[in-house]
Design a protein around this motif. Sequence first.
Motif, PDB file in Angstrom:
ATOM      1  N   PRO A  35     -17.230  36.421  32.732  1.00 26.03           N
ATOM      2  CA  PRO A  35     -16.786  35.975  31.465  1.00 26.03           C
ATOM      3  C   PRO A  35     -16.476  34.404  31.555  1.00 26.03           C
ATOM      4  O   PRO A  35     -16.406  33.698  30.367  1.00 26.03           O
ATOM      5  CB  PRO A  35     -15.566  36.664  31.097  1.00 26.03           C
ATOM      6  N   LYS A  36     -16.079  33.826  32.728  1.00 24.31           N
ATOM      7  CA  LYS A  36     -15.813  32.508  32.735  1.00 24.31           C
ATOM      8  C   LYS A  36     -16.929  31.629  32.661  1.00 24.31           C
ATOM      9  O   LYS A  36     -16.851  30.313  32.819  1.00 24.31           O
ATOM     10  CB  LYS A  36     -14.973  32.281  33.758  1.00 24.31           C
ATOM     11  N   MET A  37     -18.128  32.104  32.896  1.00 24.50           N
ATOM     12  CA  MET A  37     -19.573  31.245  33.140  1.00 24.50           C
ATOM     13  C   MET A  37     -19.659  30.516  31.649  1.00 24.50           C
ATOM     14  O   MET A  37     -19.499  31.397  30.673  1.00 24.50           O
ATOM     15  CB  MET A  37     -20.504  32.307  33.349  1.00 24.50           C
ATOM     16  N   ARG A  38     -20.166  29.296  31.838  1.00 22.07           N
ATOM     17  CA  ARG A  38     -20.330  28.624  30.584  1.00 22.07           C
ATOM     18  C   ARG A  38     -21.637  28.897  30.173  1.00 22.07           C
ATOM     19  O   ARG A  38     -22.727  28.264  30.629  1.00 22.07           O
ATOM     20  CB  ARG A  38     -19.878  27.027  30.931  1.00 22.07           C
ATOM     21  N   VAL A  39     -21.884  29.686  29.334  1.00 24.22           N
ATOM     22  CA  VAL A  39     -23.197  29.827  28.586  1.00 24.22           C
ATOM     23  C   VAL A  39     -22.968  29.721  27.106  1.00 24.22           C
ATOM     24  O   VAL A  39     -22.071  30.017  26.435  1.00 24.22           O
ATOM     25  CB  VAL A  39     -23.727  31.638  28.997  1.00 24.22           C
ATOM     26  N   LYS A  40     -24.243  29.569  26.464  1.00 27.86           N
ATOM     27  CA  LYS A  40     -24.291  29.592  25.066  1.00 27.86           C
ATOM     28  C   LYS A  40     -25.461  30.629  24.952  1.00 27.86           C
ATOM     29  O   LYS A  40     -26.416  30.684  25.465  1.00 27.86           O
ATOM     30  CB  LYS A  40     -25.071  28.367  24.742  1.00 27.86           C
ATOM     31  N   ARG A  41     -25.128  31.433  23.699  1.00 25.27           N
ATOM     32  CA  ARG A  41     -26.080  32.568  23.220  1.00 25.27           C
ATOM     33  C   ARG A  41     -26.815  31.975  22.003  1.00 25.27           C
ATOM     34  O   ARG A  41     -26.054  31.699  21.134  1.00 25.27           O
ATOM     35  CB  ARG A  41     -25.294  34.145  23.133  1.00 25.27           C
ATOM     36  N   LEU A  42     -28.124  32.069  21.921  1.00 21.25           N
ATOM     37  CA  LEU A  42     -28.790  31.450  20.958  1.00 21.25           C
ATOM     38  C   LEU A  42     -29.680  32.554  20.274  1.00 21.25           C
ATOM     39  O   LEU A  42     -30.002  33.480  20.771  1.00 21.25           O
ATOM     40  CB  LEU A  42     -30.021  30.502  21.249  1.00 21.25           C
ATOM     41  N   GLY A  43     -30.256  32.291  19.043  1.00 19.26           N
ATOM     42  CA  GLY A  43     -31.147  33.217  18.526  1.00 19.26           C
ATOM     43  C   GLY A  43     -30.355  34.351  17.652  1.00 19.26           C
ATOM     44  O   GLY A  43     -29.076  34.208  17.668  1.00 19.26           O
ATOM     45  N   PRO A  44     -31.017  34.857  16.727  1.00 16.16           N
ATOM     46  CA  PRO A  44     -30.109  36.069  16.025  1.00 16.16           C
ATOM     47  C   PRO A  44     -29.824  37.126  16.628  1.00 16.16           C
ATOM     48  O   PRO A  44     -28.849  37.854  16.255  1.00 16.16           O
ATOM     49  CB  PRO A  44     -31.388  36.423  14.915  1.00 16.16           C
ATOM     50  N   ASP A  45     -30.254  37.308  17.903  1.00 14.00           N
ATOM     51  CA  ASP A  45     -29.792  38.577  18.834  1.00 14.00           C
ATOM     52  C   ASP A  45     -28.839  38.112  19.808  1.00 14.00           C
ATOM     53  O   ASP A  45     -28.440  38.988  20.465  1.00 14.00           O
ATOM     54  CB  ASP A  45     -31.117  39.561  19.110  1.00 14.00           C
ATOM     55  N   GLY A  46     -28.732  36.868  19.910  1.00 12.10           N
ATOM     56  CA  GLY A  46     -27.928  36.453  20.970  1.00 12.10           C
ATOM     57  C   GLY A  46     -28.490  36.628  22.372  1.00 12.10           C
ATOM     58  O   GLY A  46     -27.690  36.435  23.395  1.00 12.10           O
ATOM     59  N   ARG A  47     -29.608  36.939  22.672  1.00 14.66           N
ATOM     60  CA  ARG A  47     -30.329  37.407  24.025  1.00 14.66           C
ATOM     61  C   ARG A  47     -30.666  36.064  24.702  1.00 14.66           C
ATOM     62  O   ARG A  47     -30.797  36.290  26.072  1.00 14.66           O
ATOM     63  CB  ARG A  47     -31.337  38.323  23.915  1.00 14.66           C
ATOM     64  N   THR A  48     -30.936  35.008  24.170  1.00 22.81           N
ATOM     65  CA  THR A  48     -31.473  33.703  24.838  1.00 22.81           C
ATOM     66  C   THR A  48     -30.300  32.900  25.170  1.00 22.81           C
ATOM     67  O   THR A  48     -29.390  33.000  24.482  1.00 22.81           O
ATOM     68  CB  THR A  48     -32.371  33.012  23.609  1.00 22.81           C
ATOM     69  N   LEU A  49     -30.183  32.664  26.595  1.00 25.81           N
ATOM     70  CA  LEU A  49     -29.128  32.021  27.108  1.00 25.81           C
ATOM     71  C   LEU A  49     -29.499  30.634  27.363  1.00 25.81           C
ATOM     72  O   LEU A  49     -30.570  30.124  27.738  1.00 25.81           O
ATOM     73  CB  LEU A  49     -28.907  32.683  28.553  1.00 25.81           C
ATOM     74  N   ARG A  50     -28.375  29.639  27.395  1.00 25.31           N
ATOM     75  CA  ARG A  50     -28.473  28.363  27.901  1.00 25.31           C
ATOM     76  C   ARG A  50     -26.999  28.349  28.934  1.00 25.31           C
ATOM     77  O   ARG A  50     -26.261  28.577  28.399  1.00 25.31           O
ATOM     78  CB  ARG A  50     -28.457  27.337  26.831  1.00 25.31           C
ATOM     79  N   ILE A  51     -27.497  27.856  29.999  1.00 19.17           N
ATOM     80  CA  ILE A  51     -26.399  27.926  30.988  1.00 19.17           C
ATOM     81  C   ILE A  51     -25.932  26.481  31.240  1.00 19.17           C
ATOM     82  O   ILE A  51     -26.827  25.447  31.487  1.00 19.17           O
ATOM     83  CB  ILE A  51     -26.700  28.501  32.541  1.00 19.17           C
ATOM     84  N   HIS A  52     -24.672  26.153  31.161  1.00 25.08           N
ATOM     85  CA  HIS A  52     -24.285  24.853  31.537  1.00 25.08           C
ATOM     86  C   HIS A  52     -24.519  24.377  33.014  1.00 25.08           C
ATOM     87  O   HIS A  52     -24.413  25.294  34.063  1.00 25.08           O
ATOM     88  CB  HIS A  52     -22.760  24.692  31.119  1.00 25.08           C
TER      89      HIS A  52
END
Length: 68
Positions: A35-52
């Motif tokens: 839960p501490k990992m810096r991620v952004k969830r993208l898209g309408p379903d939130g399955r696409t990730l971007r990791i800092h």
Amino acid sequence: MNTAAPAEEWLTAAQVAAHFQVNPRTVYRWAAADPKMRVKRLGPDGRTLRIHASELERGGNGQGTPTA
């Protein structure tokens, strides 16, 4: 004033996986388990990730060394 981080600071799961030489699914598991990992969830379903990019220094799973 624009507070958004530059695009190169946010990496795809495939880029992080290539860095650690693991499967991209492993990166998704790391993101789900830490839960501490810096991620952004993208898209309408939130399955696409971007990791800092700072996560590369943490070691993928947040423990200092990546595990597959």
